[in-house]
Design an enzyme around this catalytic site. Sequence first.
Site, short mmCIF file in Angstrom:
data_model
loop_
_atom_site.label_atom_id
_atom_site.label_comp_id
_atom_site.label_asym_id
_atom_site.label_seq_id
_atom_site.Cartn_x
_atom_site.Cartn_y
_atom_site.Cartn_z
N GLY A 1 0.83 -1.21 0.00
CA GLY A 1 0.00 0.00 0.00
C GLY A 1 0.86 1.25 0.00
CE1 TYR B 1 -9.65 -0.59 14.28
CE2 TYR B 1 -10.19 1.74 14.44
CZ TYR B 1 -9.96 0.61 13.67
OH TYR B 1 -10.04 0.67 12.30
C1 HXC Z 1 -21.02 -1.37 3.71
C2 HXC Z 1 -19.55 -1.97 2.02
C3 HXC Z 1 -19.00 -0.66 2.00
C4 HXC Z 1 -19.54 0.30 2.90
C5 HXC Z 1 -17.98 -1.87 0.52
N1 HXC Z 1 -18.89 -2.67 1.09
N2 HXC Z 1 -18.02 -0.64 1.06
N3 HXC Z 1 -20.54 -2.33 2.87
N4 HXC Z 1 -20.53 -0.09 3.74
N5 HXC Z 1 -19.06 1.55 2.94
C6 HXC Z 1 -19.17 -4.05 0.75
C7 HXC Z 1 -19.60 -4.22 -0.70
O1 HXC Z 1 -20.98 -3.95 -0.88
C8 HXC Z 1 -19.26 -5.70 -0.95
O2 HXC Z 1 -20.22 -6.55 -0.39
C9 HXC Z 1 -18.00 -5.90 -0.11
O3 HXC Z 1 -17.98 -4.83 0.85
C10 HXC Z 1 -16.73 -5.83 -0.94
O4 HXC Z 1 -16.75 -4.59 -1.64
P1 HXC Z 1 -15.87 -4.36 -2.95
O5 HXC Z 1 -15.95 -2.94 -3.34
O6 HXC Z 1 -16.19 -5.41 -3.98
O7 HXC Z 1 -14.44 -4.76 -2.36
P2 HXC Z 1 -13.00 -4.36 -2.77
O8 HXC Z 1 -12.94 -3.77 -4.15
O9 HXC Z 1 -12.18 -5.53 -2.46
O10 HXC Z 1 -12.65 -3.13 -1.77
C11 HXC Z 1 -12.30 -3.31 -0.43
C12 HXC Z 1 -12.84 -2.19 0.44
C13 HXC Z 1 -12.55 -0.79 -0.12
C14 HXC Z 1 -12.24 -2.38 1.84
C15 HXC Z 1 -14.36 -2.39 0.54
O11 HXC Z 1 -13.04 0.22 0.75
C16 HXC Z 1 -11.08 -0.58 -0.40
O12 HXC Z 1 -10.59 -0.92 -1.48
N6 HXC Z 1 -10.32 -0.02 0.57
C17 HXC Z 1 -8.85 0.17 0.45
C18 HXC Z 1 -8.37 1.47 1.04
C19 HXC Z 1 -8.88 1.78 2.43
O13 HXC Z 1 -9.91 1.24 2.87
N7 HXC Z 1 -8.17 2.68 3.11
C20 HXC Z 1 -8.54 3.09 4.47
C21 HXC Z 1 -7.63 2.52 5.47
S1 HXC Z 1 -7.76 3.51 6.87
P3 HXC Z 1 -21.45 -7.22 -1.26
O14 HXC Z 1 -22.02 -8.20 -0.33
O15 HXC Z 1 -22.37 -6.07 -1.57
O16 HXC Z 1 -20.83 -7.81 -2.48
C22 HXC Z 1 -7.71 2.61 8.24
C23 HXC Z 1 -7.73 3.51 9.46
C24 HXC Z 1 -7.94 2.80 10.76
O17 HXC Z 1 -7.63 1.44 8.25
C25 HXC Z 1 -8.02 3.69 11.99
C26 HXC Z 1 -8.57 5.06 11.88
C27 HXC Z 1 -8.39 5.92 13.12
P1 NAP Z 2 -4.82 4.49 2.17
O1 NAP Z 2 -4.13 5.64 1.49
O2 NAP Z 2 -6.17 4.09 1.69
O3 NAP Z 2 -3.82 3.26 2.15
C1 NAP Z 2 -4.18 1.94 1.94
C2 NAP Z 2 -3.31 1.37 0.86
O4 NAP Z 2 -3.49 -0.04 0.84
C3 NAP Z 2 -3.62 1.90 -0.53
O5 NAP Z 2 -2.43 2.30 -1.16
C4 NAP Z 2 -4.22 0.69 -1.25
O6 NAP Z 2 -3.86 0.71 -2.64
C5 NAP Z 2 -3.56 -0.47 -0.52
N1 NAP Z 2 -4.37 -1.67 -0.57
C6 NAP Z 2 -5.67 -1.82 -0.22
N2 NAP Z 2 -6.07 -3.06 -0.45
C7 NAP Z 2 -4.99 -3.74 -0.92
C8 NAP Z 2 -4.79 -5.08 -1.34
N3 NAP Z 2 -5.78 -5.97 -1.32
N4 NAP Z 2 -3.56 -5.42 -1.77
C9 NAP Z 2 -2.56 -4.53 -1.82
N5 NAP Z 2 -2.69 -3.25 -1.44
C10 NAP Z 2 -3.91 -2.86 -1.00
O7 NAP Z 2 -5.00 4.80 3.73
P2 NAP Z 2 -3.95 5.27 4.85
O8 NAP Z 2 -4.69 6.17 5.75
O9 NAP Z 2 -2.68 5.73 4.24
O10 NAP Z 2 -3.70 3.91 5.66
C11 NAP Z 2 -2.42 3.30 5.72
C12 NAP Z 2 -2.32 2.44 6.96
O11 NAP Z 2 -2.47 3.24 8.14
C13 NAP Z 2 -3.39 1.36 7.07
O12 NAP Z 2 -2.83 0.19 7.61
C14 NAP Z 2 -4.39 1.95 8.03
O13 NAP Z 2 -5.17 0.98 8.68
C15 NAP Z 2 -3.45 2.66 8.96
N6 NAP Z 2 -4.07 3.70 9.78
C16 NAP Z 2 -4.42 4.88 9.21
C17 NAP Z 2 -4.98 5.86 10.00
C18 NAP Z 2 -5.35 7.20 9.44
O14 NAP Z 2 -5.92 8.02 10.17
N7 NAP Z 2 -5.06 7.50 8.18
C19 NAP Z 2 -5.19 5.63 11.36
C20 NAP Z 2 -4.83 4.39 11.90
C21 NAP Z 2 -4.25 3.44 11.09
P3 NAP Z 2 -4.80 0.03 -3.76
O15 NAP Z 2 -6.19 0.52 -3.48
O16 NAP Z 2 -4.22 0.50 -5.05
O17 NAP Z 2 -4.66 -1.45 -3.58
#
Ligand code: HXC
Ligand code: NAP
Length: 286
Positions: A16, A152
């Site tokens: 990522g 968390y």
């Molecule tokens: C409910 C949802 C949803 C939502 C997706 N789904 N988004 N359900 N609310 N907002 C459901 C879809 O309907 C589908 O189910 C299933 O999840 C899979 O969705 P896809 O889009 O097909 O999945 P995919 O393309 O694999 O994408 C994975 C993802 C997406 C997690 C859903 O958000 C993603 O690509 N995220 C990557 C980046 C990311 O999330 N970054 C944030 C990290 S921050 P059904 O049943 O309908 O098929 C972080 C911070 C932590 O972790 C701490 C903060 C303080």
């Molecule tokens: P982000 O920009 O969305 O980073 C997530 C990265 O993971 C993206 O580059 C995404 O790229 C990659 N990724 C997602 N699914 C993947 C898969 N299946 N295979 C390979 N790569 C994948 O969010 P971020 O805020 O920088 O988060 C980075 C890390 O910090 C995460 O572990 C998150 O839980 C942690 N974190 C963030 C926060 C915050 O406040 N930002 C707080 C606590 C913890 P692609 O979509 O191209 O795959």
Amino acid sequence: MFESGLLQGKVVLITGGGTGLGRAMGERFLELGAKLAICGRRLEVLEQTAKEMREQADGSEHDVLTVACDVRDASAVEGMLDAVLAHFGRIDVLVNNAAGNFISPTERLSMRAVDAVVGIVLHGTLYTTLELGKRWIASGQGGTVLNIVTSYAWTGSAYVVPSAVAKAGVLAMTRSLAVEWAPYGIRQVAIAPGPFPTEGAWSRLAPTPDLAMHAIDRVPLKRVGDKAELANLASYLISDYAGYINGEVVTIDGGEWLQGAGEFSDLRSVTPEQWDRLREMTQRRS
Ligand code: HXC
Ligand code: NAP
């Protein structure tokens, strides 16, 4: 505060690494002398990031490799490691940073939604760590694994249950392998960030102005984190100066989780006059 050659010659793989915190860490590692491999699902995002990273102020080029890989696919992870090793000949540091997350009441989640988040965070982290660990052990080379979790992971959190479950698992992995793989010279560390505004996190966890304000309000320091602060902490933890830190998680959240965890923390809204009255009510009279 860091020497310019702090990470000289180290090969760092960041999952990522094309966006957000992964990208910020990569940029800092390059400044400190590292060579970098970044992976993610979207090759075009990785390529654009790598192009911008390669350009240095002095005109020379940073060595940045991009590999498209979905970490939920164990065979894709194997192929990704093959590609990085073929290019650099070694990997010294793995940063498990890739994640998926979004806010939702748990009862609204489909099973596929659960699998999507747990697959990326828990399985993806385990696949990458295990596959690289096997290679490190077979070759007799040590290394460092840095896992990005959240606070968390140990408190749990409502409305992000798949992420909380998966991050708790990653923390358990960090502590377990710290013991098991230490004899092979493999060190495990983790960072638990508080709120750092990135496109990926904010669009899924704080999509309204109210939720974004709430994220700041919960932090005793009354601000979000600066990516540079996290990148510097990561640089220290993967450097040789942190060589005796193993199995530890470092929180960087402005005090957020301690405030949230304190049962009486919300009393911060009590006024001085109310405190006077409360004392009268609570002090024992003989
Ligand atoms: C409910 C949802 C949803 C939502 C997706 N789904 N988004 N359900 N609310 N907002 C459901 C879809 O309907 C589908 O189910 C299933 O999840 C899979 O969705 P896809 O889009 O097909 O999945 P995919 O393309 O694999 O994408 C994975 C993802 C997406 C997690 C859903 O958000 C993603 O690509 N995220 C990557 C980046 C990311 O999330 N970054 C944030 C990290 S921050 P059904 O049943 O309908 O098929 C972080 C911070 C932590 O972790 C701490 C903060 C303080
Ligand atoms: P982000 O920009 O969305 O980073 C997530 C990265 O993971 C993206 O580059 C995404 O790229 C990659 N990724 C997602 N699914 C993947 C898969 N299946 N295979 C390979 N790569 C994948 O969010 P971020 O805020 O920088 O988060 C980075 C890390 O910090 C995460 O572990 C998150 O839980 C942690 N974190 C963030 C926060 C915050 O406040 N930002 C707080 C606590 C913890 P692609 O979509 O191209 O795959």
